[in-house]
Scaffold this motif. Structure first.
Motif, PDB file in Angstrom:
ATOM      1  N   HIS A  60      -4.534  -5.361 -12.526  1.00  0.00           N
ATOM      2  CA  HIS A  60      -3.870  -5.729 -13.771  1.00  0.00           C
ATOM      3  C   HIS A  60      -3.175  -7.077 -13.585  1.00  0.00           C
ATOM      4  O   HIS A  60      -3.009  -7.562 -12.459  1.00  0.00           O
ATOM      5  CB  HIS A  60      -2.861  -4.661 -14.205  1.00  0.00           C
ATOM      6  CG  HIS A  60      -1.720  -4.458 -13.263  1.00  0.00           C
ATOM      7  ND1 HIS A  60      -1.865  -3.889 -12.020  1.00  0.00           N
ATOM      8  CD2 HIS A  60      -0.390  -4.758 -13.367  1.00  0.00           C
ATOM      9  CE1 HIS A  60      -0.697  -3.833 -11.406  1.00  0.00           C
ATOM     10  NE2 HIS A  60       0.216  -4.356 -12.201  1.00  0.00           N
ATOM     11  N   HIS A  62      -0.168  -8.619 -13.344  1.00  0.00           N
ATOM     12  CA  HIS A  62       1.234  -8.791 -12.974  1.00  0.00           C
ATOM     13  C   HIS A  62       1.211  -9.654 -11.721  1.00  0.00           C
ATOM     14  O   HIS A  62       0.279  -9.547 -10.900  1.00  0.00           O
ATOM     15  CB  HIS A  62       1.926  -7.452 -12.682  1.00  0.00           C
ATOM     16  CG  HIS A  62       2.483  -6.773 -13.907  1.00  0.00           C
ATOM     17  ND1 HIS A  62       2.732  -5.421 -13.966  1.00  0.00           N
ATOM     18  CD2 HIS A  62       2.840  -7.272 -15.119  1.00  0.00           C
ATOM     19  CE1 HIS A  62       3.228  -5.111 -15.169  1.00  0.00           C
ATOM     20  NE2 HIS A  62       3.297  -6.216 -15.879  1.00  0.00           N
ATOM     21  N   HIS A  65       0.061  -8.823  -8.189  1.00  0.00           N
ATOM     22  CA  HIS A  65      -1.345  -8.430  -8.000  1.00  0.00           C
ATOM     23  C   HIS A  65      -2.316  -9.601  -8.159  1.00  0.00           C
ATOM     24  O   HIS A  65      -3.489  -9.463  -7.798  1.00  0.00           O
ATOM     25  CB  HIS A  65      -1.713  -7.299  -8.979  1.00  0.00           C
ATOM     26  CG  HIS A  65      -0.887  -6.068  -8.754  1.00  0.00           C
ATOM     27  ND1 HIS A  65      -1.364  -4.944  -8.109  1.00  0.00           N
ATOM     28  CD2 HIS A  65       0.414  -5.809  -9.052  1.00  0.00           C
ATOM     29  CE1 HIS A  65      -0.398  -4.047  -8.021  1.00  0.00           C
ATOM     30  NE2 HIS A  65       0.701  -4.550  -8.584  1.00  0.00           N
ATOM     31  N   HIS A 139      -0.576   1.422 -17.274  1.00  0.00           N
ATOM     32  CA  HIS A 139       0.580   0.810 -16.612  1.00  0.00           C
ATOM     33  C   HIS A 139       1.270  -0.227 -17.495  1.00  0.00           C
ATOM     34  O   HIS A 139       2.491  -0.315 -17.531  1.00  0.00           O
ATOM     35  CB  HIS A 139       0.115   0.165 -15.312  1.00  0.00           C
ATOM     36  CG  HIS A 139       1.148  -0.696 -14.647  1.00  0.00           C
ATOM     37  ND1 HIS A 139       2.368  -0.197 -14.254  1.00  0.00           N
ATOM     38  CD2 HIS A 139       1.151  -2.016 -14.327  1.00  0.00           C
ATOM     39  CE1 HIS A 139       3.065  -1.176 -13.703  1.00  0.00           C
ATOM     40  NE2 HIS A 139       2.369  -2.294 -13.747  1.00  0.00           N
ATOM     41  N   ASP A 164      -1.309   0.074 -10.332  1.00  0.00           N
ATOM     42  CA  ASP A 164      -0.001   0.530 -10.811  1.00  0.00           C
ATOM     43  C   ASP A 164      -0.218   1.474 -11.997  1.00  0.00           C
ATOM     44  O   ASP A 164      -1.122   1.272 -12.809  1.00  0.00           O
ATOM     45  CB  ASP A 164       0.852  -0.658 -11.253  1.00  0.00           C
ATOM     46  CG  ASP A 164       1.354  -1.480 -10.067  1.00  0.00           C
ATOM     47  OD1 ASP A 164       0.938  -1.197  -8.926  1.00  0.00           O
ATOM     48  OD2 ASP A 164       2.160  -2.402 -10.293  1.00  0.00           O
TER      49      ASP A 164
HETATM   50 ZN   LIG Z   1       2.336  -3.951 -12.318  1.00  0.00          ZN
END
Ligand SMILES: [Zn+2]
Ligand SMILES: [Zn+2]
Length: 246
Positions: A60, A62, A65, A139, A164
């Motif tokens: 994802h 963020h 990551h 998430h 996540d």
């Molecule tokens: Zn995250």
């Protein structure tokens, strides 16, 4: 197959932990799940070559990551001239951001040697060594923005990375496939819920090894230690640099 936990931290790095990044070696080739650690620096310190990377799959958008995609894509565009990498991202908007960064930093063609792919629920990556598929989770904003667990299959083994998940698992997005499919390794995040939330899912997991990374706060390591003997599979909490061979 050898799995190296390059980064096991959540959200922010610490003196001993990079953010989320796992390297999987299949034969001579390298695959990554998430790129939250500084790449390629941290893999070079493991004695690995950038030219051997085949694909990077991110769970994802963020920072913990994906931050490492920027230096990796930049360096591949002008320095690692024998590399050819496929990069999967979960939100379309990230692709022009990376390409613009590459153009700005080095003035090179950002599409040279990098194939950008948008992750979708029914998309599959496969080559002669691995098959990778994606399981939607909730998430980001309860599912309003995409996030995925990742199923990685190679050499007759199967791994599932949860990515996540939702806060307190309130959106019931722990991947049901973990209790439905036999796996050799589950890599589960441990930042957004407590041991009491994950425990019932562990009771139904059909895996040989259940691994926690992305552990936050750190006292959860002790809580995991207290429950680890309750299950028929091994429960592990690797540190940065630790490896698992399958
Ligand atoms: Zn995250
Ligand atoms: Zn995270």
């Amino acid at each position: 197959m050898k799995i190296t936990f390059i980064g096991t931290s959540h959200g922010v790095p610490s003196s001993e932990r990079h953010c989320s990044c796992t390297m999987i070696e299949v034969g001579e080739k390298l695959y990554f799940i998430d790129a939250g650690a500084p790449l390629p620096d941290s893999m070079l310190r493991q004695g690995k070559k950038v030219n051997d990377i085949r694909a990077v799959f991110t769970t994802h958008v963020h920072g913990d990551h994906i931050y490492g995609l920027f230096p990796l894509c930049d360096l591949v565009s002008w320095h690692y001239k024998k590399a050819f990498i496929t990069v999967f991202v979960t939100e379309q908007e990230l692709i022009p951001l990376i390409k613009d960064t590459v153009r700005l930093l080095s003035g090179t063609d950002p599409d040279k040697r990098i194939n950008y792919e948008l992750t979708l629920p029914d998309k599959v990556y496969s080559d002669d060594l691995v098959r990778v598929s994606f399981i939607p989770t909730k998430h980001k904003e309860g599912g309003a923005k995409p996030s995925y667990a990742i199923r990685f299959e190679a050499e007759g083994k199967k791994l599932i990375f949860t990515g996540d998940l939702s806060g307190l698992l309130s959106h019931d997005d722990f991947p049901k496939e973990i209790s439905q499919e036999e796996t050799d390794l589950v890599v589960c995040e441990m930042a957004h819920f407590g041991v009491e939330h994950i425990y019932p899912h562990m009771q139904t997991a059909k895996t040989k090894t259940f691994c926690f990374t992305h552990v936050c706060p750190l006292d959860k390591y002790d809580m995991i230690e207290e429950i680890k003997n309750d299950f028929p599979f091994s429960v592990i909490t690797p540190k940065d640099g630790d490896t698992v061979e399958l």
